[in-house]
Enzyme design. Structure first.
Site, PDB file in Angstrom:
ATOM      1  N   GLY A   8      58.484  28.703  32.106  1.00  0.00           N
ATOM      2  CA  GLY A   8      58.627  28.995  33.540  1.00  0.00           C
ATOM      3  C   GLY A   8      57.278  29.001  34.226  1.00  0.00           C
ATOM      4  O   GLY A   8      57.017  29.808  35.118  1.00  0.00           O
ATOM      5  N   SER A  10      55.742  26.842  36.153  1.00  0.00           N
ATOM      6  CA  SER A  10      55.460  26.032  37.341  1.00  0.00           C
ATOM      7  C   SER A  10      55.315  26.821  38.630  1.00  0.00           C
ATOM      8  O   SER A  10      54.729  26.345  39.586  1.00  0.00           O
ATOM      9  CB  SER A  10      56.548  24.965  37.514  1.00  0.00           C
ATOM     10  OG  SER A  10      57.792  25.582  37.757  1.00  0.00           O
ATOM     11  N   ARG A  11      55.866  28.018  38.675  1.00  0.00           N
ATOM     12  CA  ARG A  11      55.779  28.741  39.955  1.00  0.00           C
ATOM     13  C   ARG A  11      55.865  30.250  39.737  1.00  0.00           C
ATOM     14  O   ARG A  11      56.147  30.724  38.642  1.00  0.00           O
ATOM     15  CB  ARG A  11      56.875  28.280  40.904  1.00  0.00           C
ATOM     16  CG  ARG A  11      58.262  28.459  40.349  1.00  0.00           C
ATOM     17  CD  ARG A  11      59.278  27.656  41.157  1.00  0.00           C
ATOM     18  NE  ARG A  11      60.607  27.910  40.614  1.00  0.00           N
ATOM     19  CZ  ARG A  11      61.683  28.140  41.347  1.00  0.00           C
ATOM     20  NH1 ARG A  11      61.601  28.178  42.649  1.00  0.00           N
ATOM     21  NH2 ARG A  11      62.852  28.333  40.790  1.00  0.00           N
ATOM     22  N   ASP A  60      64.598  21.388  29.079  1.00  0.00           N
ATOM     23  CA  ASP A  60      65.720  22.032  29.757  1.00  0.00           C
ATOM     24  C   ASP A  60      66.184  23.221  28.912  1.00  0.00           C
ATOM     25  O   ASP A  60      66.693  23.040  27.804  1.00  0.00           O
ATOM     26  CB  ASP A  60      66.849  20.997  29.922  1.00  0.00           C
ATOM     27  CG  ASP A  60      68.057  21.584  30.618  1.00  0.00           C
ATOM     28  OD1 ASP A  60      68.016  22.768  31.010  1.00  0.00           O
ATOM     29  OD2 ASP A  60      69.050  20.847  30.777  1.00  0.00           O
ATOM     30  N   ASN A  87      58.951  33.509  29.914  1.00  0.00           N
ATOM     31  CA  ASN A  87      58.993  33.917  31.317  1.00  0.00           C
ATOM     32  C   ASN A  87      60.106  33.240  32.120  1.00  0.00           C
ATOM     33  O   ASN A  87      60.567  33.781  33.122  1.00  0.00           O
ATOM     34  CB  ASN A  87      57.631  33.603  31.963  1.00  0.00           C
ATOM     35  CG  ASN A  87      57.657  33.737  33.460  1.00  0.00           C
ATOM     36  OD1 ASN A  87      57.823  34.837  33.985  1.00  0.00           O
ATOM     37  ND2 ASN A  87      57.556  32.624  34.159  1.00  0.00           N
ATOM     38  N   SER A 139      63.212  42.748  33.402  1.00  0.00           N
ATOM     39  CA  SER A 139      63.348  43.036  34.825  1.00  0.00           C
ATOM     40  C   SER A 139      63.865  44.457  34.976  1.00  0.00           C
ATOM     41  O   SER A 139      64.660  44.916  34.145  1.00  0.00           O
ATOM     42  CB  SER A 139      64.345  42.068  35.456  1.00  0.00           C
ATOM     43  OG  SER A 139      64.680  42.489  36.762  1.00  0.00           O
ATOM     44  N   TYR A 152      72.890  38.691  36.027  1.00  0.00           N
ATOM     45  CA  TYR A 152      71.429  38.760  35.884  1.00  0.00           C
ATOM     46  C   TYR A 152      71.001  40.038  35.154  1.00  0.00           C
ATOM     47  O   TYR A 152      70.223  40.003  34.199  1.00  0.00           O
ATOM     48  CB  TYR A 152      70.769  38.694  37.266  1.00  0.00           C
ATOM     49  CG  TYR A 152      69.263  38.705  37.209  1.00  0.00           C
ATOM     50  CD1 TYR A 152      68.569  37.553  36.867  1.00  0.00           C
ATOM     51  CD2 TYR A 152      68.542  39.861  37.478  1.00  0.00           C
ATOM     52  CE1 TYR A 152      67.187  37.555  36.804  1.00  0.00           C
ATOM     53  CE2 TYR A 152      67.159  39.869  37.418  1.00  0.00           C
ATOM     54  CZ  TYR A 152      66.484  38.715  37.080  1.00  0.00           C
ATOM     55  OH  TYR A 152      65.119  38.719  37.006  1.00  0.00           O
ATOM     56  N   LYS A 156      69.095  40.346  31.468  1.00  0.00           N
ATOM     57  CA  LYS A 156      67.768  40.946  31.291  1.00  0.00           C
ATOM     58  C   LYS A 156      67.843  42.184  30.386  1.00  0.00           C
ATOM     59  O   LYS A 156      66.924  42.445  29.603  1.00  0.00           O
ATOM     60  CB  LYS A 156      67.167  41.303  32.649  1.00  0.00           C
ATOM     61  CG  LYS A 156      66.758  40.085  33.471  1.00  0.00           C
ATOM     62  CD  LYS A 156      65.679  39.270  32.764  1.00  0.00           C
ATOM     63  CE  LYS A 156      65.167  38.101  33.580  1.00  0.00           C
ATOM     64  NZ  LYS A 156      64.128  37.327  32.890  1.00  0.00           N
TER      65      LYS A 156
END
Lengths: 244, 79
Positions: A8, A10-11, A60, A87, A139, A152, A156
């Protein structure tokens, strides 16, 4: 010089982790889903600035073979993998009766099953090395029960439970396993919550603002580094005191 | 070193046993081949043959002979 796999990357928080690690002299396999030339230019500049390598790796998370292939490619470089930062993840919202079993499976697959899959593959290499640090991105959404986040929050919570369980399995091999549990963070994913809901949460926090991605990255770096050599099986909340 | 020698050596190193104990050996038949020993063995096999085993194969590798069969899937023949 240590080497890290960061998913994860890239951002958002992942990008901040790449920046932090590079600035600390850590070489990185920066994993994300879609090839991105702009991102690769940024990686190259960062790598040159800090004298490390940052290699983009694309796969992926929803495809087990794609994950295995990517890890095989990394291992084929015959370099030690000292750090794994799990991440990557996806947001999801919806009340229980508004969450399809398909969506539930999709979120659990990406946010939990895939993360365990990567831990399985990387930990075996770390076991042979006799050392390693794994950091999972949990999270506070997996700690605090709120309506509307069944998929979600459950994913987590599962990942954080796995973190504690796996820390006991891998400890004898010199591998530490910890998690960071961010609260509201100023990222695209952190903006998934409606403004009104975010304001309500922030108003109840001792530190009344969203966190910055680098504040999460700092905690991840601490857990990755030898500064945390006696810490394993821990979940560090980086949430402005949201859960106290 | 032949593939068979490498295979036996993986058991010797992974389980910390003698080479003459390997033939016919089964999972949990000796204290050394418990779940921890099993993961050591898998690590030694992966390193010896430069492969990355699938989780299903790790679970199914429950004897010295079964391991030979499983390694065929990775293009490794043990005569």
């Amino acid at each position: 010089m240590a080497n890290a796999i960061v998913t994860g990357a890239s951002r958002g928080i992942g990008r901040a982790i790449v920046e932090k690690f590079a600035s600390e002299g850590i070489c990185i396999w920066a994993c994300s889903h879609n090839p991105d030339t702009e991102l690769e230019v940024w990686y190259a500049g960062l790598a040159e600035k800090h004298g490390v390598f940052i290699r983009p790796v694309y796969f992926d998370l929803a495809d087990e073979q794609s994950v295995s292939g990517a890890m095989k490619g990394i291992f084929a470089e015959n370099l030690p993998v000292d750090i794994l930062v799990n991440n990557a993840g996806i947001p999801s919202g919806g009340l229980m009766n508004m969450t399809s079993t398909g969506e539930l499976r999709r979120v659990l697959d990406i946010n939990f099953v895939s993360q365990v899959r990567i831990m399985q593959l990387v930990s075996r290499k770390m076991m042979r090395q006799g050392n390693g640090s794994i950091i999972n991105m949990g999270s506070v959404g997996g700690l605090e029960a709120r309506p509307g986040y069944l998929a979600y929050g459950s994913s987590k919570a599962a990942l954080m439970w796995a973190t504690r369980s796996v820390s006991k399995e891998l400890g004898p091999y010199g591998i530490r396993v910890n998690a960071v549990a961010p609260g509201l963070v100023d990222t695209d994913m952190g903006s998934y919550k409606k403004d009104e809901e975010a304001r309500k949460i922030i108003s109840g926090m001792p530190i009344q603002r969203k966190g910055e991605p680098m504040e999460i990255a700092n905690a991840v770096y601490f857990l990755a580094s030898d500064e945390s050599s006696f810490i394993t099986g821990s979940i560090i909340n980086v949430d402005g005191g949201r859960i106290v | 070193m032949t593939n068979r020698e490498k295979y036996v050596q993986a058991f010797v190193e992974g389980l910390e046993i003698n080479a003459d104990q390997t033939e016919g050996l089964a999972y949990e038949a000796i204290p050394e081949w418990d779940s921890v020993g099993h993961m050591n063995l898998i690590g030694c096999l992966e390193e010896a043959f430069d492969i990355m085993m699938e989780t299903d194969d790790i679970i199914e590798l429950n004897s010295f002979e079964k391991g030979i069969e499983i390694l065929k899937k990775y293009g490794i023949t043990i005569a």
